[in-house]
Write an enzyme that holds these catalytic residues in place. Structure first.
Site, short mmCIF file in Angstrom:
data_model
loop_
_atom_site.label_atom_id
_atom_site.label_comp_id
_atom_site.label_asym_id
_atom_site.label_seq_id
_atom_site.Cartn_x
_atom_site.Cartn_y
_atom_site.Cartn_z
N GLU A 48 1.49 -3.81 -5.68
CA GLU A 48 0.41 -4.79 -5.55
C GLU A 48 -0.82 -4.32 -6.32
OE1 GLU A 48 -0.29 -6.28 -1.47
OE2 GLU A 48 -2.39 -5.89 -1.91
N CYS A 58 0.85 -1.19 0.00
CA CYS A 58 0.00 0.00 0.00
C CYS A 58 0.88 1.23 0.00
CB CYS A 58 -0.84 0.06 1.27
SG CYS A 58 -2.05 -1.21 1.36
N LEU A 61 0.71 5.65 0.25
CA LEU A 61 -0.16 6.80 0.55
C LEU A 61 0.67 8.05 0.77
CD1 LEU A 61 -3.00 7.97 1.72
CD2 LEU A 61 -1.99 7.47 3.93
N TYR A 68 5.58 14.09 -3.71
CA TYR A 68 5.96 13.14 -2.65
C TYR A 68 5.60 11.70 -3.03
CZ TYR A 68 6.98 16.97 0.57
OH TYR A 68 7.51 18.08 1.18
N1 ACO Z 1 -5.62 14.15 -10.20
C1 ACO Z 1 -4.86 14.02 -11.31
N2 ACO Z 1 -3.56 13.62 -11.26
C2 ACO Z 1 -3.04 13.36 -10.05
C3 ACO Z 1 -3.77 13.49 -8.86
C4 ACO Z 1 -5.13 13.91 -8.97
N3 ACO Z 1 -5.87 14.08 -7.90
N4 ACO Z 1 -2.98 13.16 -7.81
C5 ACO Z 1 -1.77 12.83 -8.32
N5 ACO Z 1 -1.82 12.95 -9.68
C6 ACO Z 1 -0.72 12.70 -10.62
C7 ACO Z 1 0.23 13.86 -10.62
O1 ACO Z 1 -0.13 14.83 -11.53
C8 ACO Z 1 1.54 13.20 -10.93
O2 ACO Z 1 1.71 13.00 -12.30
P1 ACO Z 1 2.56 14.01 -13.21
O3 ACO Z 1 3.84 14.26 -12.49
O4 ACO Z 1 2.75 13.23 -14.46
O5 ACO Z 1 1.74 15.22 -13.34
C9 ACO Z 1 1.41 11.83 -10.31
O6 ACO Z 1 0.03 11.59 -10.17
C10 ACO Z 1 2.13 11.72 -9.00
O7 ACO Z 1 1.97 12.90 -8.28
P2 ACO Z 1 2.69 13.08 -6.88
O8 ACO Z 1 2.50 14.48 -6.43
O9 ACO Z 1 4.09 12.58 -6.96
O10 ACO Z 1 1.87 12.05 -6.01
P3 ACO Z 1 1.06 12.30 -4.66
O11 ACO Z 1 1.97 12.77 -3.58
O12 ACO Z 1 -0.14 13.09 -4.94
O13 ACO Z 1 0.69 10.80 -4.30
C11 ACO Z 1 -0.70 8.90 -4.33
C12 ACO Z 1 0.09 9.90 -5.18
C13 ACO Z 1 0.24 8.21 -3.35
C14 ACO Z 1 -1.32 7.84 -5.23
C15 ACO Z 1 -1.80 9.73 -3.59
O14 ACO Z 1 -2.69 10.24 -4.53
C16 ACO Z 1 -2.55 8.95 -2.54
O15 ACO Z 1 -2.05 8.72 -1.45
N6 ACO Z 1 -3.81 8.57 -2.88
C17 ACO Z 1 -4.68 7.87 -1.93
C18 ACO Z 1 -4.18 6.46 -1.66
C19 ACO Z 1 -3.97 5.70 -2.93
O16 ACO Z 1 -4.80 5.67 -3.82
N7 ACO Z 1 -2.80 5.01 -3.00
C20 ACO Z 1 -2.42 4.15 -4.10
C21 ACO Z 1 -3.12 2.85 -3.96
S1 ACO Z 1 -2.43 1.58 -4.97
C22 ACO Z 1 -1.40 0.75 -3.91
O17 ACO Z 1 -1.45 0.99 -2.74
C23 ACO Z 1 -0.39 -0.20 -4.47
#
Ligand code: ACO
Ligand code: ZN
Length: 488
Positions: free
Chosen positions: A377, A343, A345, A355
């Site tokens: 995963e 996971c 986050l 981040y």
């Molecule tokens: N809408 C559109 N694009 C997004 C969004 C959003 N809300 N959030 C992130 N992105 C895109 C960014 O634009 C970036 O892409 P780019 O650089 O090509 O523009 C990319 O995703 C990563 O952005 P970061 O700023 O590095 O990532 P962030 O710190 O926002 O974290 C994460 C990404 C971990 C998935 C976060 O959104 C999160 O914690 N979400 C909730 C939990 C989750 O879904 N976790 C993943 C589950 S899958 C698993 O656990 C294996």
């Protein structure tokens, strides 16, 4: 008055009393003029007013919310057809993937569907079953018991109280993934893939959390104890992650709390960013509280209390008050599917600042130290998929652009396996990325990768903005071979 429209499922109704759980109708979205189709998940009476918990059919569950009747367009109501209710494809009536077929080196969590087992896998399955029974006995009290908290709050259980919040992001468009495997969900873990579709867990149960200097609206259900889910806000110690029912209680806790950083070892520090590695067995309470917190923002996972098989990598930002949690990822000590992240986050106040990519980069850096390739995963969430695709694309382009032809060669040459070795990205993910980027061409009997100038220029611009990166010089870590240790 009741009129039938062309669609026999639709009816025009003049009364809100006809709205029942399971029916669908257009609902005015919060902060917008849109009336997307939504499903009624639950109905409650509060202060003599009816409230409806709605799920917008084509949107992420983050946007689910309680609404009043003035936001329902009852003229276009659709009732679930009994014969179709169980075969619905888009709404929450749809059961989550059932857990079948996934074989795992580790025993399954209690209560999950066993695999259909045939042929040569019988022996393995038998061994697995024996292991499972042994493990079940060992874990019995623990897997059912949520983290024990001191004083103010009682033990967590699957709570049923109802809270409303809209702490969501807009809907995002996701391009089709060509080789995203239809892999089967894993069967054990701190946050295993959903196994139940209980109505309670579909409804956000927490209104607000306070964590350090941030107030955060939860996105999804998390099984915090029911008595605290009724509160307007719960207060979480940002260092040990224990939760309290009021700010006063938290203040009392903070006077005693000895921590200014997560438990475990600080294995990376560069500038203000640190990573702490902790063992889910040795730091169980912290790991369990981390899972409870994470579940508020992870939809496609169900929380289990068995954190033993996992390591947790917590990323922090340092200031004079301490090491503040920004995000984390968990990782199985042993993964038969080559998962290097279970996971992941980034806490909402820190999202969209790079981040997430830093966490992903760190997870691959660990895989490089292990000399392995890895993959997250499955299934990935919508945001997880976006982030991984973006990371894979940038990492692979970085290598391709830096590539120079060897002596005597006109063009640089590189195999897919070499990309995997250099990045620790699993082969399937490398291939899917190259295919999605439409870089692979077949020419005169061989595959060639063609990078056009626009792609190179836009990549360079993006990379200039990606300021925070993992620097392997600052990683002080030796991988452990958990298979050899015989226990986690
Ligand atoms: N809408 C559109 N694009 C997004 C969004 C959003 N809300 N959030 C992130 N992105 C895109 C960014 O634009 C970036 O892409 P780019 O650089 O090509 O523009 C990319 O995703 C990563 O952005 P970061 O700023 O590095 O990532 P962030 O710190 O926002 O974290 C994460 C990404 C971990 C998935 C976060 O959104 C999160 O914690 N979400 C909730 C939990 C989750 O879904 N976790 C993943 C589950 S899958 C698993 O656990 C294996
Ligand atoms: Zn504390």
């Amino acid at each position: 008055m009741k009129k039938m429209s062309e669609d026999s499922n639709s009816a025009i109704l003049d009364s809100i009393s006809s709205v029942t759980e399971g029916c669908r109708l257009p609902v005015l979205m919060n902060n917008g003029d849109d009336w997307p189709l939504a499903e009624i998940i639950s109905i409650k009476d509060s202060d003599s007013k009816k409230q409806f918990y709605v799920h917008y059919i084509d949107y992420n569950k983050r946007l689910d919310e309680w609404v009043e009747e003035d936001r329902l367009d009852t003229r276009k109501i659709q009732y679930p057809r009994r014969d179709l209710a169980s075969a619905a494809t888009t709404g929450l009536n749809t059961p989550k993937k059932t857990l079948t077929g996934a074989t795992n080196s580790r025993p399954s969590s209690p209560g999950l569907t066993p695999d259909p087992i045939t042929g040569p896998s019988v022996l393995a399955a038998l061994q697995q079953k024996q292991q499972k029974n042994r493990k079940r006995k060992l874990d019995h009290s623990e897997s059912k018991s949520p983290p024990a908290q001191e004083e103010e709050v009682r033990r967590p259980s699957i709570g049923s109280s109802i809270g409303s919040s809209i702490g969501g992001l807009g809907d995002i468009e996701i391009p089709p993934l060509l080789t995203q495997q239809q892999s089967l969900p894993r069967q054990t873990g701190s946050l295993a893939t959903h196994s139940d579709d209980h109505a309670i867990t579909r409804i956000k149960n927490m209104k607000m959390i306070e964590l350090g200097k941030y107030r955060i609206k939860p996105w999804y259900f998390s099984p915090y104890p029911q008595e605290i889910t009724n509160l307007d806000c719960i207060y979480i110690c940002e260092f040990c992650l224990k939760y309290r029912k009021s700010r006063k209680c938290l203040e009392r806790h903070l006077q005693k709390c000895p921590f200014k950083h997560p438990p475990g070892n600080e294995i990376y520090r560069k500038g203000s960013v640190s990573f702490f590695e902790l063992d889910g067995r040795k730091n169980k309470l912290y790991a369990q509280n981390l899972c409870l917190l994470a579940k508020l923002f992870l939809d496609h996972k169900t929380l289990y209390y068995d954190t033993d098989p996992f390591l947790f990598y917590v990323m922090t930002e340092y200031d004079a008050r301490g090491y503040h949690i920004v995000g984390y990822f968990s990782k199985e000590k042993e993964s038969s599917e080559d998962y290097n992240v279970a996971c992941i986050l980034t806490l909402p106040p820190y999202q969209r600042k790079g981040y997430g990519k830093l966490l992903i980069e760190f997870s691959y850096e660990l895989s490089k130290f292990e000399g392995k390739t890895g993959s997250p995963e499955k299934p990935l969430s919508d945001l997880g998929l976006l982030s991984y695709r973006s990371y894979w694309k940038q990492t692979i382009l970085e290598i391709l652009i830096a590539l120079k032809p060897q002596e005597g060669q006109e063009k640089p040459q590189l195999t897919i396996n070499e990309i995997c070795e250099q990045t620790s990205i699993k082969k399937e993910d490398v291939i899917s990325t190259l295919t999605n980027l439409e870089l692979i061409n077949y020419y005169r009997g061989q595959y060639i990768l063609t990078l056009n100038k626009d792609l190179v220029d836009s990549h360079k611009k993006i990379m200039e903005k990606r300021k925070i990166r993992i620097d392997s010089k600052y990683l002080h870590w030796t991988p452990k071979d958990w298979a050899k240790r015989g226990k986690w």
